[in-house]
Write an enzyme that holds these catalytic residues in place. Structure first.
Site, mmCIF file in Angstrom:
data_model
loop_
_atom_site.group_PDB
_atom_site.id
_atom_site.type_symbol
_atom_site.label_atom_id
_atom_site.label_comp_id
_atom_site.label_asym_id
_atom_site.label_seq_id
_atom_site.Cartn_x
_atom_site.Cartn_y
_atom_site.Cartn_z
ATOM 1 N N GLY A 136 63.494 47.169 23.239
ATOM 2 C CA GLY A 136 64.785 46.621 23.634
ATOM 3 C C GLY A 136 64.728 45.118 23.803
ATOM 4 N N LYS A 191 62.957 43.525 13.677
ATOM 5 C CA LYS A 191 63.716 42.410 14.262
ATOM 6 C C LYS A 191 62.860 41.152 14.280
ATOM 7 C CE LYS A 191 61.562 42.408 18.461
ATOM 8 N NZ LYS A 191 61.056 41.289 19.283
ATOM 9 N N ASN A 256 58.723 34.513 17.515
ATOM 10 C CA ASN A 256 58.886 34.697 16.075
ATOM 11 C C ASN A 256 59.890 33.718 15.487
ATOM 12 O OD1 ASN A 256 57.155 37.130 15.393
ATOM 13 N ND2 ASN A 256 58.299 37.870 17.160
#
Length: 333
Positions: A136, A191, A256
């Site tokens: 999450g 993601k 990232n």
């Protein structure tokens, strides 16, 4: 608000920020938490790990160890190491873990050699143990400050998932259950790939419009892989997919996204990794997701474009502009 918990003795394997924040959350409900990291010695965190020394010092029920054999007393083991290290850690733990112990993966990634999800790796090494995954939109720095957050626990066994939720739910940390272990894990892994591309757009000063398009393309590619692997496409709108993706692709706090930003400014992946402190999951995941697409025989432009930039020396700006044009004309979004 105190919650009843089935898990009272927890071992968190991985003393980084994410593992530390999970230990802090669990300390509100569990009796004993042990955080393992090979850098620990003498039962305390070393000077270099200031996050642990500063933020966890107030939790009297959290202890530290560098001995994996200490896992033998736990009834819940949380794996919070980089995804590429997950199997090695599990193999090392196996002689000390009882079959009744639940294994919770907090690692976001796909194993490079087998293309296994983390729960598949757990099942492969510890086939007699129940497992689950937590994912999450959760920046560890905010969790350590006890700012509001929400996450999802996915398990094929609802009772296993609910016991974990009871263990970690607090006034500031809300959790929900899902049985879609595929969708939750694919969202958590990919993601990071999209966040790297969003960081490249940020580094090239392409604006918010381009970033929004990248996030949209990324969501559709995540959905395509979830579907191809037999997961639940509806998970795309949940915390582990769109929630985590928006957070990771919209903040410079994201490791990232920072990685992508540095790529856009002329740094090679190797230079960034050598200078960095920690793991850039998006770099590894971009390679693994590219392999996964080939295995599934599906073509996904964002994943292919990022692979070209990071592993084939493609020009970031030219590749990204071509991606946006290709995705729109090809009705990817």
């Amino acid at each position: 608000m105190q919650h009843l918990s089935k898990h009272s003795k927890i071992m968190v394997i991985g003393g980084g920020a994410w593992g530390s924040s999970l230990a802090a959350i669990a300390s509100h409900n569990a009796n004993d938490i042990v955080v393992y990291d090979r850098r620990f010695c003498g039962g305390s965190a070393p000077e270099g790990l200031t996050t642990l020394r500063t933020d966890l010092s107030k939790y009297t029920n959290i202890k530290y160890t560098s001995n994996l054999a200490d896992v033998s007393v736990a009834d819940l083991v949380v794996i919070a190491v980089p995804s590429h290290a997950c199997r090695e850690v599990l193999v090392s733990c196996k002689p000390h873990i009882k079959n009744s112990v639940t294994i919770l993966s907090a690692s976001k990634g796909i194993e490079g050699t087998t293309l296994f999800l983390m729960t598949d790796v757990i099942g492969d090494v510890l086939p007699d143990n129940c497992n689950a995954v937590i994912s999450g939109p959760t920046f560890a720095s905010e969790l350590l400050l006890e700012l509001p957050a929400a996450a999802v626990v996915a398990s094929k066994d609802k009772e296993v998932g609910m016991n974990i939720i009871n263990t970690f739910s607090t006034d500031y940390f809300t959790m929900i259950y899902s049985n879609d272990v595929i969708g939750v894990q694919i969202g958590g892994a990919l993601k990071n790939v999209v966040a790297v591309m969003a960081g490249i757009a940020e580094g090239l000063n392409l604006g918010m419009n381009a970033r929004a398009a990248i996030i949209t393309i990324g969501l559709n590619e995540i959905k395509a892989i979830i579907s191809a692997l037999g997961g639940d496409e509806s998970s795309i709108t949940g915390l582990a997919c769109v929630g985590d993706l928006v957070l990771t692709s919209s903040s410079k706090t994201s490791r990232n996204m920072t990685f992508g930003y540095l790529i856009a400014n002329g740094n090679s992946p190797q230079q960034i990794i050598q200078k960095g402190n920690g793991t850039y999951e998006g770099y590894n995941s971009s390679f693994v997701s590219y392999k996964l697409c080939h295995k599934l025989n599906i073509q996904l432009p964002l994943i292919e474009t990022l692979f070209k930039i990071l592993y084939e020396g493609g020009d970031p700006k030219g590749c990204l502009l071509n991606l946006l044009d290709t995705a729109v004309r090809g009705s990817i979004i």
